[in-house]
Every structure is written in C-alpha cells, then in structure tokens.
Design a protein around this motif. Structure first.
Motif, PDB file in Angstrom:
ATOM      1  N   SER A 119       0.836  -1.192   0.000  1.00 34.96           N
ATOM      2  CA  SER A 119       0.000   0.000   0.000  1.00 34.96           C
ATOM      3  C   SER A 119       0.873   1.245   0.000  1.00 34.96           C
ATOM      4  O   SER A 119       0.405   2.346  -0.257  1.00 34.96           O
ATOM      5  CB  SER A 119      -0.919  -0.010   1.221  1.00 34.96           C
ATOM      6  N   ASP A 120       2.154   1.048   0.310  1.00 32.79           N
ATOM      7  CA  ASP A 120       3.051   2.203   0.416  1.00 32.79           C
ATOM      8  C   ASP A 120       3.659   2.506  -0.948  1.00 32.79           C
ATOM      9  O   ASP A 120       4.563   1.801  -1.406  1.00 32.79           O
ATOM     10  CB  ASP A 120       4.148   1.865   1.431  1.00 32.79           C
ATOM     11  N   ASP A 121       3.151   3.531  -1.610  1.00 35.36           N
ATOM     12  CA  ASP A 121       3.656   3.808  -2.960  1.00 35.36           C
ATOM     13  C   ASP A 121       5.020   4.503  -2.942  1.00 35.36           C
ATOM     14  O   ASP A 121       5.633   4.717  -3.969  1.00 35.36           O
ATOM     15  CB  ASP A 121       2.637   4.635  -3.763  1.00 35.36           C
ATOM     16  N   TYR A 122       5.497   4.845  -1.757  1.00 39.06           N
ATOM     17  CA  TYR A 122       6.817   5.461  -1.663  1.00 39.06           C
ATOM     18  C   TYR A 122       7.886   4.527  -2.212  1.00 39.06           C
ATOM     19  O   TYR A 122       8.817   4.967  -2.885  1.00 39.06           O
ATOM     20  CB  TYR A 122       7.104   5.813  -0.205  1.00 39.06           C
ATOM     21  N   VAL A 123       7.721   3.218  -1.926  1.00 32.65           N
ATOM     22  CA  VAL A 123       8.697   2.230  -2.387  1.00 32.65           C
ATOM     23  C   VAL A 123       8.785   2.255  -3.904  1.00 32.65           C
ATOM     24  O   VAL A 123       9.869   2.299  -4.483  1.00 32.65           O
ATOM     25  CB  VAL A 123       8.258   0.820  -1.935  1.00 32.65           C
ATOM     26  N   ALA A 124       7.619   2.198  -4.509  1.00 35.20           N
ATOM     27  CA  ALA A 124       7.577   2.193  -5.974  1.00 35.20           C
ATOM     28  C   ALA A 124       8.219   3.467  -6.524  1.00 35.20           C
ATOM     29  O   ALA A 124       8.992   3.433  -7.493  1.00 35.20           O
ATOM     30  CB  ALA A 124       6.134   2.086  -6.444  1.00 35.20           C
ATOM     31  N   LEU A 125       7.902   4.589  -5.908  1.00 36.17           N
ATOM     32  CA  LEU A 125       8.444   5.864  -6.375  1.00 36.17           C
ATOM     33  C   LEU A 125       9.973   5.852  -6.293  1.00 36.17           C
ATOM     34  O   LEU A 125      10.653   6.233  -7.248  1.00 36.17           O
ATOM     35  CB  LEU A 125       7.861   6.999  -5.518  1.00 36.17           C
ATOM     36  N   ARG A 126      10.452   5.353  -5.163  1.00 38.49           N
ATOM     37  CA  ARG A 126      11.908   5.310  -5.008  1.00 38.49           C
ATOM     38  C   ARG A 126      12.522   4.443  -6.095  1.00 38.49           C
ATOM     39  O   ARG A 126      13.519   4.802  -6.706  1.00 38.49           O
ATOM     40  CB  ARG A 126      12.247   4.765  -3.621  1.00 38.49           C
ATOM     41  N   CYS A 127      11.910   3.320  -6.319  1.00 40.15           N
ATOM     42  CA  CYS A 127      12.414   2.386  -7.325  1.00 40.15           C
ATOM     43  C   CYS A 127      12.456   3.055  -8.696  1.00 40.15           C
ATOM     44  O   CYS A 127      13.441   2.962  -9.430  1.00 40.15           O
ATOM     45  CB  CYS A 127      11.522   1.168  -7.352  1.00 40.15           C
ATOM     46  N   VAL A 128      11.379   3.756  -9.009  1.00 38.94           N
ATOM     47  CA  VAL A 128      11.296   4.402 -10.327  1.00 38.94           C
ATOM     48  C   VAL A 128      12.342   5.506 -10.446  1.00 38.94           C
ATOM     49  O   VAL A 128      13.003   5.641 -11.488  1.00 38.94           O
ATOM     50  CB  VAL A 128       9.870   4.956 -10.557  1.00 38.94           C
TER      51      VAL A 128
END
Lengths: 907, 140
Positions: A119-128
C-alpha cells in the motif's frame, strides 16, 4: 536482521542498511512469527548485499539473481522484487563493462510488485526514481518515460504533475526527440499542477507546450491552452499576460458561437480589470482592421471604392504628352486632399467572430500638422459589426488649412450588447473604451494642398446595355465647382474604351469617321490612349460647359467606359516670383455596360477578270444578327475606290460593292492620314448626297509630283488591313440603336496592284504585249444614279475619264466610244441591258511623258440596271517612234459598274 | 458505446480534416467539453506514427498508441498524409477498411486541381462520403 528476514529491509535506504552491517549488529537471532525462515535464501541475500558493498557487482548480480528466483518461487514477492531491483542496479554499476544490457524488465516487475502488493507507494516511487537515473545515464529515455508513466495514476496531483513533467522531458531527450509527446505530457503536467494550485509551474508547462501547438491549426487544443493560461495569469494578477492570452481566443475562433460569446465576455472583464489597475487604455485587436481596404475618397462613392492603377497610368500618359519635357511630379506617400473640399476616410473592420460586436463613439485618431487648424472629425456614435462580416467605418471631414493629416488609429467602446439578442448565453453589460492603433506602415497620410479648381461631371447618362459596336451618346456637362479657374481641359481615355468627346452639334458622320480611325489605329497599335488636347482652354469658377460624349462598345459582354479629364490651375508663382509648373488635377469617370451580340457581316470577294485590280464584294449579314436597316458604309483605304452596287431586289440584309484599285494610291503616301478623306458610300436609296470622295482633289495634288523622285514605298500604308465600316440601325419597341461594324476584307489587303511606270525601251514594236498596255485610264462618275424614268425617259450621266501615260515618252491616244459594244455587265445580280454614249464620244489626244488628260463623255440610259461603263475603245501609239505609226488597241481594263435606279420602282 | 475521432494530418502536422463519430445519439453534449482532448491525443500520437511507418511496408499501421481508454490507429498514404483514428473499442478490420475507403476518396479529392495539398478540406461531399464509410465500417 529481523527486518532482513521478513522482507522489509529493502524499503530502507542504502545508508540505513550500512548501519546494519557496520554499526550495531543485530542483537537477537531471527525468528519472528509469520516470517519465512528461509535460512539459505537469507544468506544468499546477505552475500549479495556484501558483494554489492564491496563493489563486486558481477557477484552481487549473481547472488541477487539467485535470491530473486528462489524468493519468487517461495512466494516472497516483495523480497523477490527488492532482489530483482538490486540485480538491475548491480548490472547498471558494471556499466560500461557489462556483458549484458541493463535489465529493464527486472525493474518493471519490481515496480509491478510494489504497486500491486504494497500500500506504500513510496517504495515504488523510489524504485522508479532510481531506475530513471540508471536509464537516463544510458540515454534510454523512452523506457524511463514508460516506467514513470506507471506511477501517474495517482491521487496526489503534485506528485503526478512532477512525474508527468519528467515524462515530457524524457520524450524530449529521446534519441529522436518526440516533440509532440513532450507537448502533450507538458499539458497534462500543467493540468495536474493547476489542480495542485501550483500556478507558476502550470504556466511554465503550458507556455512550453504552446510553442509546439501554435501555428499548426489544432484550434481546440490551442484554445484550451490559451484559456488555461489566461485563467492562471488572472489568478496571479498578471493582467497583461491574461489579456494577451484571452485576446488569442477572441481574435479568431472556431468554437461555437455561445462559447465565443463567453470568451469575449471574459476578455472584456479581464480588460476592464486591467484598465482599472493600470489606468491605461485597452489596445484592442477586435474587430480586426483590413488595412488593404482602407482608403480615402474625394468623391461621394460607395465606401471602400478605389480607383485602380489604370487611371494612374492614364494620368501619367496625359502629363507626359502635355508636358513632354517638364512638369516633374513627385509622388508623395499617401493621399492628396484639397483645402475646404470634403474627404471621406473609410476604415474597413472585419468581425471574425460569430458574435455581433457593438462599437460606440468611434473616433478617428489623427494629427493635423497645420498652424492653427480647428478641424474636428465627427465620431460615429453607434455601429454594429455583424457576426462574420465586414463593415466600413466612414468618417467625413473638410480639412480647413493646407498642411498634413496623419491618421494613426481608432478609439471606440466595445461591447457585446446586441440589439438582436438571440443568444441564451449571458450577455455582459460591460462597455469598455479602448484604442486600436495602426502599425507604422499602415498609417494614412493626407497632404492638404491649397484650394484648386474642381471639376464635376453631371448629366451623363450612358446605357447599361449596348449591342456590340453600337454607338451611343450622352450629353456631358462639366462644371467647375472649385474656387479657381480650371485651364487646359483635356480628355484622355484608353483606346479600348472607345470614347470621344465632341461638341453637341457635331454630326454623327464625323463621329463615325473618328471611330473608324480609332478602330484602324487600334488594329495597328493596341493599348494606346486617345487624347483630345485642350478641349476647353479655360473654365472659370462656377461656370459649366456642355459637350457630348460618344461611346462605341468594342468588347463583347462587358465594355468598360473610362476616361479622365485633365485640368490644371492657373500658373502659380513661388516666393521669388518665379513661375512654377501648374498644379494638375484629374476628373475620373468609369462606367460599365453590358454588351449584347451585335451585327456581323460576312464578306465574299470575287475578282473581276483581268488581274487583281477590281473586285466585287458582297457582304452578308450573319443570320443571328439582323439590323433594321443599313445606312451606309465607309472606308479609309487609299488603294481602293468603292462603288455601291444595288442588288435587285433590294434586300437590307446584304449589300454589294465594287472595289477598284486607285491608280494614284502610291503617290499619295506623302499626304498625312488626317488630311485624307474617308470614302463614304450611301446604302440608302433616295439619298442624293453621294460624295465621290476627295480623290479627285488628291489626285491633282499628288499626281503632278515627279514620279522619278518617288521614295521607296511606305510599307506601313501597304500592310494596313483593308476594312470597311458599315453603319447600321436597329429599331424595336424599346430602343433605337445605331452602330458601326467593321468588316475586314483580307483579300483586298496589301498586294500591290498599281500601274507601273514602265521604261522606255520596252516600247519596241517587237514587244506587242507592252504596246497594248501603254496607257491606263480611270473612270470617275457616280457609282449609282437615281432616275425617275416615268417622268423623263432617258437618263444621261456625265462620265469623267482620266487617261494616264505610263511611259516616259509622248503618246498619241484616241478614245472611241462610238463603235463600242455597250454590253451590260453579266451575272445574276445585274440586269442585261445596254446603254449608248451620246454627245462627244471620240477624242484624239497627245499625252506628254507620264502625263495625264481628263475627258468627259455622257452615257445614255433608257432603263434601270447595272452597266459596265468601261466599254469604250482606247487606241494609242508612241509619237516619238513614228508620226504615222499605227494606233494600237489598248487592253480593256476591268469593268467599272454603274447602277441606275428607277425611283418609280422604289416608291 | 463506441466512439471514434478521425483526423487527417498534413505534412506540417496540421489537421486537414476532422470528424467525430459516436454510436450514441446524445453523446454530443457531453463530448463538447472533451473535444480538445481528442486533438491532444491525436497530435501526440504523431511521434509514434512517424516512427512506426518506417517499420512496415503496409500503409495501415494498426494501433500505434494508447492513452487511457483511447486507442490510436493510423494509416499513412503514399504522399505521407497521415490518417489517425481514436477509438475506444478494438475494431481492427473495420478501421482498416474504413481507412482504405477514405484513402480512395482522399486521392480523388486531392486530384482536384483547385485543391492545394495540406490545406483544410471543406467539402460537404467529402464529409458525406466519410460519414457513409464510418457507417459501413465502424457501425456508427
């Protein structure tokens, strides 16, 4: 280590993990509930991390790869995602020595997992973001854009906006820049920035995108951009920019009319706020001005009427002809107005919108450069410029001083308040004053010169419909309404307009001749100008003169009648008392007439036997055109003498004539065209005013000249096409038209068929053929005679015969009409009767070398008909050779036909 | 509900002819607000159209781009005039035959000596034909 085991380590930054390895060591061994106790996997991952830290990237990659595979088979998706992300990173760190390319798909799958399973989109953002750095290092911008786009379906406007902006820039930086994608994503970014209330950022995005969209024609997209820009600028209180953006929406639009009205109202609102804030006048761009149509008129014509350059050409020609050496006219920029004469200024405005515009208190902005002028140009109080239409704003004024006027703009109050309100959309009540200034090259310059004479044409009524070759006339009154005397009035018109000005008393015959000459000139030199110099030498102020304008329609369908009347004011003196050139002025006139089909003739030529010195011409009227009557015909030929032959029964639709070569034609080349008389032949029976033409006179003038001194032949007169002009009339219920048609007869063209002066030595007795042609003779008498045979039976016609000696020796000549066979001319057209010669019918003469002698005989007719007068015998012999020489009969010359009409038959 | 937006794009990325089709009768009112979006999407897809047209020998490029619910299919004529269609349902065969029909009528139109290539097409006859093709091939 707990974190490491339950798969949460990856979310911490790298530096946090460094603490794990180098700082505080994990205190408790791992075994938290629910975590996978995959000890070997944990070890592999640890080793991979260590390898990565020790910059053993290939090893790290291998371990990460193994961990990723095993973790995903175990179902530890998030751990697997972190491993694949690290694997990709390890690969990237090996660049540029890596054997395999950057595995984008690892990152893609990691992003997928993060997005779908946490649910934490921060991870995805960091990855991107990390991947973006990697990909941009390798110039793989499109891949980066694709990855970034996966995060843009977010609720967070600011985040999305920033990402979209990055996407746009990725497209721009791609190997082959994708400018259009760049613009599109900038617009999307701008939209999200706007939603996130980041107006400056939004403006920046939209302005950049605008550069791509402008001038391509995507109107709706462009309107959206301008509208959004305008709104954002407005909320930032940047009125100047807001006006500029909204102006774009209202200058031209392809929106619906309601939308246009809304835009326009909003524009006016913004303009009003601008005006209130800056206390400055609005500079409008609506309605747009069509500068090319703006004009200054000096006559009361319809607005926007412009005299074109044809008139200017005419005027230049007129000046040059009148003053071939002098009169330097400097063409000034702009228009020339005259003191105290009314001037009309037309400004053409165009409404490109589908909304009616209302203009109030429209004023012309001008500067009057004169000492103390008090001139005011009256304003237009109220004018509606209808939707999608053009409108002239006409200002009328009288310059009161010599000087110059510069017109540089308009001021008006603009509103959308319509009188014919048919819109449901709300109408703004705003009425905003503003100006519209002309750019420098469109400023109108008016030079005001001191008072001059002014001529006006009145009383001129030309027909709007004419027949081809019809001659129409109208009275023409020229009045001088100016305060000064007009001098040297000259009439100038292009030759294709076929206009002639004459005294009202001038007979139509002389006009016919003028038109014939005009036509002949036009054939030789088309595009010339007819000029009647100094028609009137002076016309005082307030005086008028009555003339008559004659016009012949010379072009089918549309005939343009145009002329200028040149005039000048009296001689002027400069400050030093030196005489200066007169100031010139022109009166221009144009009229267009519709021209219908006219009368056409179809000539047929048959040569008489005995060479090409005499021809019979029958002219038929073409079937589709039938005049009521044929009046007469005329011809300006020097070579041919014409004689009308009456064709019984008399038919008005055709006529016949005989053309005989004129023996003296080559000798009258020294006679000027103007002095040369035109031959007239009357076709109307009963008219006794037949003129044999001025040939006798000319003959006497020219024949006496020494033939030996004759110059080479004038080729111009030789090649001049032969034609006759036929006067006709057409009378019906509505109209009574007269006209003159030109019938070219090409057969009678330029071939030289004139008597030759033969050398002396030819006249030996051996040359019999030459001896039979040593004299030539011409017959002069009426070509037609009208006689009342009921009243007086015989008809006696005097016949003049001139005999020419063609040789340079004295000749003895006898003319014998007593024994001749007076055979009437044959043919179907002509009656077969005979006539006799009465009175003295025998002459014995002696002709000097190259001399001539005139004799008179009388022909006696008892019946009407057409007769060959050339029926007498001529005998001749050279005197010098032998006094007692035998007379030699001369070869008979072509027939000379004479028609005798019985008036008793006709009436 | 199937919606289509068809545009012919000239050499300077300028729209020459635009037309919207919808299977829904009363779609016009709602669509009015989003008409500019069609232009944005079609214009943005030109980058991909220009890229794709070199990868294939056929004129019909199939679906080249996608944005939200919109698919973008394209057709590039021999004279490099681009036909773009935005559609929200997949209909490859219908679009292909629609493009072919339009191509034929466009060729005929461009042979008119009074028509200047790249200038907007303002012919009611042309419009009627396009509508006919849309009805036949796109079921709108």
């Amino acid at each position: 280590m707990n974190k490491l085991l339950n798969g949460k380590l990856y979310i911490e930054p790298l530096f946090a993990r460094l603490k794990v390895f180098f700082g505080k060591a994990p205190t408790a061994p791992s075994s938290s509930p629910g975590s996978r106790t995959a000890e070997p996997l944990e070890q592999i991952r640890k080793v991979a991390d260590l390898c990565f830290l020790c910059q053993l990237y290939e090893n790290a990659y291998q371990f990460y790869y193994t961990a990723k595979k095993d973790l995903s088979s175990e179902g530890a998706w998030i751990s697997a995602a972190s491993s694949s992300e690290m694997a990709a990173l390890s690969k990237f760190m090996q660049q540029p020595r890596a054997q395999r390319s950057y595995p984008t798909q690892y990152v893609d799958s990691a992003i997928d997992t993060y997005l779908n399973r946490t649910s934490d989109d921060y991870v995805a953002l960091r990855c991107v973001m990390l991947s973006l750095e990697c990909l941009s290092q390798q110039k793989l911008y499109p891949d980066a854009a694709t990855q970034l786009l996966r995060l843009t379906n977010d609720e967070n406007d600011l985040k999305c906006a920033l990402l979209l902006e990055q996407v746009a820039h990725c497209y721009l930086r791609a190997k082959r820049p994708m400018l259009r994608k760049f613009a599109f994503y900038l617009v999307l970014a701008g939209h999200r920035f706007g939603k996130a209330s980041q107006r400056h950022c939004a403006l920046h995005c939209y302005s950049s995108a605008l550069q791509v969209y402008s001038n391509a024609g995507w109107r709706l997209a462009l309107d959206h951009i301008y509208f959004t820009l305008g709104r954002h600028f407005l909320s930032l209180n940047n009125f100047t920019e807001a006006i500029t953006s909204f102006e774009q929406l209202v200058v031209k639009s392809s929106q619906s009319s309601i939308q246009q009205l809304l835009f326009l109202n909003e524009y006016l609102e913004i303009a009003n706020r601008y005006k209130e804030t800056f206390k400055e006048n609005i500079s409008y761009r609506i309605p747009s001005i069509q500068y090319k149509r703006n004009t200054v008129r000096f006559e009361m014509t319809e607005p926007g009427y412009k005299f074109d350059s044809e008139f200017e050409n005419l005027e230049d020609i007129a000046r040059n002809r009148l003053y071939p050496n002098g009169l330097i006219i400097f063409k000034k920029k702009g228009f020339e107005a005259v003191e105290n004469e009314t001037v009309w200024v037309d400004i053409c405005v165009v409404n490109n919108l589908d909304v009616t515009l209302s203009l109030k208190d429209v004023n012309l902005k001008f500067e009057y450069c004169a000492t103390d002028s008090k001139m005011v140009i009256p304003a237009i109080s109220n004018i509606l410029v209808k939707a999608l239409s053009k409108q002239y704003l006409t200002f009328q004024f009288q310059p009161d001083m010599p000087g110059s006027i510069r017109i540089f703009g308009l001021s008006y109050k603009l509103s959308t308040r319509n009188t014919d309100a048919s819109f449901n959309a709300p109408q703004s009540s705003l009425e905003l004053e503003g100006v519209q200034l002309f750019s420098d090259e469109h400023t109108m310059e008016l030079t005001v010169v001191p008072a001059m004479p002014k001529l006006l044409v009145s009383n001129l009524f030309l027909p709007s419909t004419m027949m081809f070759n019809e001659i129409a006339s109208s009275p023409l009154t020229i009045a001088n309404v100016g305060p000064k005397t007009a001098r040297n009035l000259s009439f100038v018109s292009p030759s294709q307009a076929c206009c002639v000005v004459a005294d009202p008393q001038t007979e139509i015959k002389s006009i016919n001749e003028q038109f014939l000459r005009l036509f002949a000139d036009k054939q030789v030199k088309p595009g010339t100008v007819v000029m009647q110099k100094s028609l009137i030498s002076s016309l005082a102020a307030g005086e008028e003169v009555h003339l008559r304008l004659w016009v012949q329609s010379s072009q089918l369908k549309q005939h343009k009648i145009e002329f200028v009347i040149y005039y000048e004011d009296g001689e002027t003196f400069d400050e030093k008392g030196k005489r200066t050139d007169p100031r010139t002025r022109f009166l221009r006139y144009r009229h267009e007439a519709h021209v219908l089909e006219g009368v056409h003739f179809d000539p047929k030529v048959s040569w008489n036997s005995g060479g090409k010195s005499s021809a019979l011409v029958i002219a038929h009227v073409s079937k589709d055109s039938s005049p009521s009557k044929l009046e007469s015909f005329c011809c300006d030929s020097k070579q041919w003498l014409l004689q009308h032959l009456l064709t019984p029964p008399y038919v008005p639709q055709n006529f016949a004539f005989q053309a005989r070569s004129s023996p003296d034609s080559r000798r009258i080349k020294n006679v000027r065209e103007e002095n040369y008389n035109i031959q007239w032949v009357n076709l109307q029976s009963g008219d006794k005013n037949f003129q044999p033409g001025g040939l006798d006179k000319l003959l006497n003038i020219t024949f006496a000249q020494d033939h030996a001194s004759s110059a080479p032949e004038d080729s111009a007169s030789e090649t001049k096409p032969f034609m006759i002009a036929v006067q006709w009339a057409k009378v019906d219920e509505q109209s009574n038209r007269v006209g003159q048609s030109y019938v070219p007869i090409t057969e009678l063209g330029s071939s030289s068929i004139l008597p030759e002066i033969l050398p002396m030595q030819d006249l030996s007795s051996n040359n019999l053929e030459a001896l039979h042609r040593i004299v030539k003779w011409s017959i002069y008498c009426k070509s037609e005679v009208h006689h009342h045979f009921d009243i007086e039976c015989p008809c006696i016609v005097p016949v003049d015969i001139i005999i020419f000696n063609q040789h340079n020796c004295t000749l003895r000549v006898t003319v014998d009409a007593m024994n001749s066979q007076n055979v009437a001319a044959g043919g179907d057209l002509l009656s077969s009767h005979s006539f006799t010669w009465v009175g003295k019918a025998f002459y014995d003469l002696e002709l000097p070398p190259c001399g001539q002698h005139s004799i008179q005989m009388h022909a006696y007719f008892t019946q009407s008909g057409t007769f060959n007068i050339n029926s007498f015998d001529v005998w001749a012999t050279p005197v010098a050779s032998n006094k007692q020489a035998q007379l030699i009969p001369q070869t008979r010359q072509p027939a000379f036909l004479l028609s005798v009409f019985n008036d008793a038959d006709i009436f | 509900m199937s919606n289509y937006y068809f545009v012919i794009v000239g050499h300077k990325d300028n729209p020459i002819y635009e037309q919207e089709f919808s299977s829904h009768r009363n779609a016009d009112v709602k669509k009015e607000d989003h008409r500019h979006l069609n232009q944005f999407i079609a214009h943005a897809s030109l980058d991909l159209v220009d890229e794709h047209m070199w990868n294939t020998s056929s004129m019909y490029l199939k679906t080249v781009d996608k944005f939200n619910e919109w698919y973008v299919s394209a057709f590039v004529t021999a004279s490099k005039i681009r036909f773009i269609i935005l559609h929200n349902i997949r209909n490859e065969d219908g679009i292909k035959s629609f493009f072919n029909d339009v191509y034929e009528v466009y060729i005929k139109f461009s042979m008119n000596p009074f028509y200047v290539i790249n200038s907007p097409i303002k012919s009611s006859n042309f419009e009627r034909k396009i509508q006919l093709f849309a009805k036949r091939n796109l079921n709108v």
